[in-house]
Scaffold this motif. Structure first.
Motif, PDB file in Angstrom:
ATOM      1  N   ASP A 144      55.791  42.169 -13.079  1.00 46.86           N
ATOM      2  CA  ASP A 144      55.097  41.066 -13.442  1.00 46.86           C
ATOM      3  C   ASP A 144      53.755  41.516 -14.354  1.00 46.86           C
ATOM      4  N   GLU A 336      46.051  38.922 -12.142  1.00 50.46           N
ATOM      5  CA  GLU A 336      47.251  37.739 -12.207  1.00 50.46           C
ATOM      6  C   GLU A 336      47.344  36.759 -13.162  1.00 50.46           C
ATOM      7  N   ASN A 339      48.107  38.516 -16.456  1.00 46.69           N
ATOM      8  CA  ASN A 339      49.340  38.699 -16.710  1.00 46.69           C
ATOM      9  C   ASN A 339      50.155  37.496 -17.309  1.00 46.69           C
ATOM     10  N   LYS A 343      52.359  36.880 -20.520  1.00 43.53           N
ATOM     11  CA  LYS A 343      53.712  36.462 -20.350  1.00 43.53           C
ATOM     12  C   LYS A 343      54.098  35.127 -21.091  1.00 43.53           C
ATOM     13  N   ASN A 360      59.752  40.783 -19.554  1.00 40.31           N
ATOM     14  CA  ASN A 360      58.534  41.061 -20.109  1.00 40.31           C
ATOM     15  C   ASN A 360      59.011  41.950 -21.453  1.00 40.31           C
TER      16      ASN A 360
END
Length: 385
Positions: A144, A336, A339, A343, A360
């Motif tokens: 992630d 978090e 990211n 994304k 990704n």
């Protein structure tokens, strides 16, 4: 594979604890106070240093622009560059050092195997990591926090097969692949599968090793098949050795390759340019792109560095702006949220407009470049099917 990388990370952690500071290269002042530290690791010396230098130049230029406009959320970006020499262990060691020093994002590295090692090491930390040019598919898969600015090896292979069919009307193809390179085999495998789907007959596939310099046996075998095209997916240092030998073996085929071809004109003696005349390769942008934003980037780069940017320069530049937009969009400064924001970007950069897919990877068109009279010429844009 995971066990191998865990072992490497453990070793690198020990090395990090014992290392001094003497391998730092092109470092800026360490971030102090209200600043944003971004760390990076690239091959600034060694066989891949041309790639590393080009990428870092693009990164520096983007950071200078952003800082001149007030930084990211009012924070000036401070950069730290470490030299990984293109080596896996050095890359992981550098990653741990940069995180220890407080880097809030990591940019790096160029080639796929070290980029994958960094990606594996970063998963537990959840820190945003972006490789500008690492094309191996597994780098970002199921991670992630790991992104890339370039397209993947299989993506390039697919696009090259589509180009061979639609633009070159190829009926037959041969492949010469570096069996020791994930980059080379990734493109070759995807190309072969897609070519057969499209009705191109792959009449030969020959392999060589990383340290090989004599390709006569493989090329003689390919010459007997008289293919319309010959795919050679490798980096330009190796291509400068292979392509003259291919013509000496009486191979008449059109040469195709991936983005590793970018730079071959600097490596080959101009007296050999005729052997790669009318060859084609995938790339991330073209200096002939008439988009005003691209032309402004090229102009500024030439003024700053005294030379034209490569695709690696453009990808490094875009990588910094991906981080900027993601950090500014994030709901908080947590890894978090950052990211998740990266994304979700609908990004428009020098190397194209794209969104990230489930792993990704940017979904974008490729520029097909043609080598013509010692110059790279934009030929066409290829989209996936």
């Amino acid at each position: 594979m995971k066990k191998k990388f865990i072992a490497i990370v453990a070793i690198a952690s020990v090395v990090f604890a014992a290392c001094g500071r003497n391998d730092k290269a092109n470092s800026t002042t360490k971030a102090e106070g209200d600043a944003l530290l971004i760390g990076s690791t690239f091959p600034l010396t060694g066989q891949y240093s041309n790639y590393g230098t080009s990428t870092v130049n693009g990164i520096k230029m983007a950071v200078d622009e952003i800082n001149a406009e007030g930084g990211i959320k009012g924070k000036e970006i401070h950069l730290e560059f470490l030299d990984d020499k293109g080596e896996l262990t050095d890359s992981v060691t550098n990653y741990h050092r940069l995180v220890q020093e407080g880097s809030q994002a990591i940019i790096g590295t160029n080639t796929s195997t070290p980029s994958l090692a960094i990606a594996e090491a970063s998963v537990a930390d959840k820190i945003p990591v972006i490789t500008p040019t690492g094309t191996e598919e597994s780098i970002t898969k199921d991670k992630d926090n790991v992104f890339r600015a370039c397209f993947t090896n299989p993506y390039q292979g697919d696009l090259l097969a589509i180009f061979a069919k639609d633009k070159l009307d190829a009926k037959t193809a041969a492949i010469l692949v570096n069996s020791a390179s994930d980059y080379s085999t990734g493109i070759a495998d995807a190309f072969e599968k897609k070519a057969e789907e499209l009705g191109i007959d792959v009449v030969a596939r020959e392999a060589y090793g990383e340290n090989d310099t004599d390709f006569k046996a493989q090329l003689t075998s390919i010459a007997r098949k008289n293919p319309d095209i010959l795919l050679i997916p490798d980096y330009y240092e190796k291509l400068a050795l292979i392509t003259p030998q291919a013509r000496d073996a009486n191979i008449k085929a059109v040469f195709l390759g991936g983005d590793g071809w970018d730079g071959i004109l600097k490596t080959m003696d101009p007296s050999n340019y005729d052997v790669i005349q009318n060859s084609y390769f995938t790339n991330h942008f073209s200096i002939e792109d008439t988009d005003p934003k691209v032309q402004e980037f090229i102009k500024n780069y030439k003024e700053k560095y005294g030379e034209e940017p490569t695709a690696f320069s453009a990808l490094g530049y875009d990588t910094v702006y991906i981080l900027k937009q993601g950090f500014e969009k994030a709901a908080s400064d947590s890894n978090e949220d950052r990211n998740a924001a990266i994304k979700s970007l609908d990004f428009k950069g020098i190397t194209g407009a794209f969104k990230f897919d489930e792993n990704n990877n940017p979904q974008k068109a490729a520029s097909i470049m043609k080598i013509d009279n010692g110059a790279y010429r934009f030929d066409s844009t290829i989209n996936p099917r």
